[in-house]
Design an enzyme around this catalytic site. Structure first.
Site, mmCIF file in Angstrom:
data_model
loop_
_atom_site.group_PDB
_atom_site.id
_atom_site.type_symbol
_atom_site.label_atom_id
_atom_site.label_comp_id
_atom_site.label_asym_id
_atom_site.label_seq_id
_atom_site.Cartn_x
_atom_site.Cartn_y
_atom_site.Cartn_z
ATOM 1 N N ASP A 46 34.039 36.694 35.869
ATOM 2 C CA ASP A 46 34.282 37.252 37.091
ATOM 3 C C ASP A 46 35.430 37.864 37.517
ATOM 4 O O ASP A 46 36.622 36.907 37.330
ATOM 5 C CB ASP A 46 33.951 35.966 37.970
ATOM 6 C CG ASP A 46 33.984 36.314 39.778
ATOM 7 O OD1 ASP A 46 33.116 37.083 40.186
ATOM 8 O OD2 ASP A 46 35.178 36.226 40.175
ATOM 9 N N TYR A 51 42.256 41.297 41.575
ATOM 10 C CA TYR A 51 43.109 40.398 40.809
ATOM 11 C C TYR A 51 44.190 41.144 39.982
ATOM 12 O O TYR A 51 44.786 40.621 39.312
ATOM 13 C CB TYR A 51 41.850 39.596 40.047
ATOM 14 C CG TYR A 51 40.978 38.776 40.700
ATOM 15 C CD1 TYR A 51 40.978 38.620 42.173
ATOM 16 C CD2 TYR A 51 40.082 38.146 40.149
ATOM 17 C CE1 TYR A 51 40.045 37.784 42.813
ATOM 18 C CE2 TYR A 51 39.094 37.460 40.898
ATOM 19 C CZ TYR A 51 39.028 37.242 42.169
ATOM 20 O OH TYR A 51 38.282 36.701 42.782
ATOM 21 N N LYS A 80 34.481 43.572 41.855
ATOM 22 C CA LYS A 80 34.422 43.570 43.285
ATOM 23 C C LYS A 80 35.236 44.632 43.974
ATOM 24 O O LYS A 80 36.522 45.316 43.498
ATOM 25 C CB LYS A 80 34.858 42.317 44.079
ATOM 26 C CG LYS A 80 34.342 41.043 43.158
ATOM 27 C CD LYS A 80 34.771 39.871 43.898
ATOM 28 C CE LYS A 80 34.493 38.381 42.990
ATOM 29 N NZ LYS A 80 35.778 38.128 42.161
ATOM 30 N N HIS A 113 33.936 42.434 48.357
ATOM 31 C CA HIS A 113 34.678 41.318 48.114
ATOM 32 C C HIS A 113 34.761 40.577 49.386
ATOM 33 O O HIS A 113 34.937 39.368 49.291
ATOM 34 C CB HIS A 113 36.005 41.917 47.680
ATOM 35 C CG HIS A 113 36.949 40.541 47.040
ATOM 36 N ND1 HIS A 113 37.779 40.692 45.994
ATOM 37 C CD2 HIS A 113 36.968 39.314 47.419
ATOM 38 C CE1 HIS A 113 38.375 39.577 45.507
ATOM 39 N NE2 HIS A 113 37.743 38.796 46.376
HETATM 40 N N1 LIG Z 1 35.093 36.322 46.016
HETATM 41 C C1 LIG Z 1 36.200 35.493 46.592
HETATM 42 O O1 LIG Z 1 36.588 36.115 47.568
HETATM 43 C C2 LIG Z 1 36.898 34.710 45.595
HETATM 44 C C3 LIG Z 1 38.084 33.981 46.180
HETATM 45 C C4 LIG Z 1 38.448 33.044 45.386
HETATM 46 C C5 LIG Z 1 37.877 32.859 43.979
HETATM 47 N N2 LIG Z 1 37.153 33.756 43.661
HETATM 48 C C6 LIG Z 1 36.529 33.565 42.071
HETATM 49 O O2 LIG Z 1 35.932 32.096 41.846
HETATM 50 C C7 LIG Z 1 36.941 31.813 40.624
HETATM 51 C C8 LIG Z 1 37.211 30.200 40.818
HETATM 52 O O3 LIG Z 1 37.854 29.969 41.685
HETATM 53 P P1 LIG Z 1 39.565 29.688 41.775
HETATM 54 O O4 LIG Z 1 40.110 30.156 40.701
HETATM 55 O O5 LIG Z 1 40.180 29.955 43.085
HETATM 56 O O6 LIG Z 1 39.540 27.868 41.716
HETATM 57 P P2 LIG Z 1 38.906 26.737 40.936
HETATM 58 O O7 LIG Z 1 38.037 27.600 39.731
HETATM 59 O O8 LIG Z 1 38.271 25.958 41.779
HETATM 60 O O9 LIG Z 1 40.348 26.217 40.358
HETATM 61 C C9 LIG Z 1 40.761 26.797 39.487
HETATM 62 C C10 LIG Z 1 42.136 25.826 38.847
HETATM 63 O O10 LIG Z 1 41.487 24.737 38.589
HETATM 64 C C11 LIG Z 1 42.309 24.352 37.360
HETATM 65 N N3 LIG Z 1 41.140 23.822 36.537
HETATM 66 C C12 LIG Z 1 40.224 24.432 35.872
HETATM 67 N N4 LIG Z 1 39.404 23.514 35.253
HETATM 68 C C13 LIG Z 1 40.245 22.263 35.307
HETATM 69 C C14 LIG Z 1 39.696 21.085 35.102
HETATM 70 N N5 LIG Z 1 38.513 20.715 34.348
HETATM 71 N N6 LIG Z 1 40.412 20.068 35.660
HETATM 72 C C15 LIG Z 1 41.531 20.250 36.193
HETATM 73 N N7 LIG Z 1 41.931 21.175 36.534
HETATM 74 C C16 LIG Z 1 41.087 22.497 36.280
HETATM 75 C C17 LIG Z 1 42.735 25.772 36.734
HETATM 76 O O11 LIG Z 1 43.859 25.522 36.195
HETATM 77 P P3 LIG Z 1 43.955 26.247 34.690
HETATM 78 O O12 LIG Z 1 43.655 27.633 34.756
HETATM 79 O O13 LIG Z 1 45.632 26.054 34.286
HETATM 80 O O14 LIG Z 1 43.593 25.419 33.679
HETATM 81 C C18 LIG Z 1 43.091 26.510 38.004
HETATM 82 O O15 LIG Z 1 44.517 26.331 38.370
HETATM 83 C C19 LIG Z 1 38.311 32.658 40.718
HETATM 84 O O16 LIG Z 1 39.183 32.531 39.619
HETATM 85 C C20 LIG Z 1 37.528 34.072 40.996
HETATM 86 O O17 LIG Z 1 37.038 34.411 39.790
HETATM 87 C C21 LIG Z 1 36.565 34.563 44.245
#
Ligand SMILES: NC(=O)c1ccc[n+]([C@@H]2O[C@H](COP(=O)([O-])OP(=O)(O)OC[C@H]3O[C@@H](n4cnc5c(N)ncnc54)[C@H](OP(=O)(O)O)[C@@H]3O)[C@@H](O)[C@H]2O)c1
Length: 318
Positions: A46, A51, A80, A113
């Site tokens: 994704d 980004y 997106k 998005h």
């Molecule tokens: N459509 C939208 O508006 C939208 C908005 C936000 C996000 N997204 C998408 O959804 C994806 C996921 O959301 P997000 O990145 O915001 O948040 P998330 O996946 O909830 O959290 C990511 C964070 O969690 C850490 N992490 C990952 N696995 C872990 C584990 N097993 N234990 C502890 N910490 C862990 C990562 O650190 P490290 O990387 O340092 O390991 C990173 O800092 C995004 O990357 C993006 O692709 C979409």
């Protein structure tokens, strides 16, 4: 290696039921993470124009294709349409720009998005703030008009599927009632603290898959937030299954019927996060986790976009 089941989409195509998020990481670190993830069995990635890492993500995928590790058709790539490109006349341009960044011939899934359009200043101004403020200059482009331009991308073969992101139920219904091509998914924030049960049920009835972003609620280990990653009852449930709280959190949104896309650039976590297909939370455990809902929302749109904009999605109950 985890065996990730595929989810059938309403257009007959399939999407791996788990993927790697890539937000807030660019260049080498995300390219290395994507390549490692492919080696470890991830097939769904994704990214987004916003980004600014499409080149890195696409480059990593292409490298694995040229090494013969995967074929293009093994990979499911989502990107997106960003808010500055909502004008229908800009949609194909934006999509072609993403394709050029990715270095790929087609996009598996192209999402709108966010339902609100932002004023276009230039390519480099992704978030046009009103001078001296953190308020975005929005426009009034109707997301239905943007959607129609996205439908044309499917017809041209630039993208295989199209979908929504951050849409509420009423907005989703409006698209469904007026579209020629149905959105296959709505990608929304979904985790233990914001479990989206009503939106999930609504979407299920309409054959629209919910993809869960921020499934780990973007952990902050210093502040030990979200508490579900660091405290009971999640901790105790995790111990019982010989899993980590993060795996329980991901399994929870999976069992809600959604497709989690946790982001990590850390090898051990990339390994950890995908190992959620060999255990099951009991109905009682699901209920306990349901009770941790706080309604807290992380994705920052609410702070910068006028909440009174007619297309602002988060004032509705769901
Ligand atoms: N459509 C939208 O508006 C939208 C908005 C936000 C996000 N997204 C998408 O959804 C994806 C996921 O959301 P997000 O990145 O915001 O948040 P998330 O996946 O909830 O959290 C990511 C964070 O969690 C850490 N992490 C990952 N696995 C872990 C584990 N097993 N234990 C502890 N910490 C862990 C990562 O650190 P490290 O990387 O340092 O390991 C990173 O800092 C995004 O990357 C993006 O692709 C979409």
């Amino acid at each position: 290696m985890a065996n990730v089941p595929k989810v059938k989409l309403n257009n007959g195509l399939e999407m791996p039921g788990f993927g790697l998020g890539t937000y807030l990481s660019t260049s080498n670190e995300i390219a290395e993470a994507v390549k490692y993830a492919i080696d470890r069995g991830y097939r769904h990635f994704d990214t987004a124009y916003f980004y600014q890492n499409e080149r890195d993500v696409g480059g990593a995928i292409k490298e694995k294709i040229s090494e013969g590790i995967v074929k293009r058709e093994d990979i499911f790539l989502t990107t997106k349409l960003w808010c500055i490109h909502h004008e229908p006349s800009r949609v194909e341009y934006a999509c072609r720009k993403s394709l050029e960044n990715l270095g790929l011939d087609y996009i598996d899934l192209y999402l709108m998005h966010f339902p609100v359009g932002f004023s276009y200043v230039d390519e480099n101004t992704l978030v046009p703030f009103k001078e001296g403020t953190y308020n975005v200059i929005t426009n009034d482009v109707d997301y239905l008009d943007t959607w129609k331009a996205m439908e044309a991308l499917v017809k041209k073969g630039l993208v295989r599927s199209i979908g929504l992101s951050n849409f509420n139920a009423e907005q989703t219904e409006r698209v469904l009632k007026n579209c020629e091509i149905k959105p296959v998914t709505n990608q929304v924030e979904c985790n233990i603290e914001l479990n989206q049960k009503k939106l999930i049920e609504f979407s299920k009835q309409r054959d629209v898959v919910i993809t869960s972003f921020c499934p780990l609620a973007r952990p902050n280990p210093k502040e030990r937030k979200p508490s579900f990653l660091y405290e009971n009852p999640t901790k105790a449930i995790a111990e019982k299954h010989n899993k980590t709280p993060a795996q329980v959190a991901l399994r929870y949104v999976l069992q809600l019927g959604t497709v989690p896309i946790p982001k990590s650039i850390t090898k051990s976590r990339i390994d950890e996060n995908i190992e959620i297909f060999d255990f099951e939370l009991s109905p009682e455990e699901m209920k306990v986790l349901d009770s941790l809902e706080t309604g807290n929302r992380i994705a920052a749109f609410s702070k910068i976009v006028d909440n009174d904009h007619p297309y602002f999605p988060f004032k509705a109950e769901f």
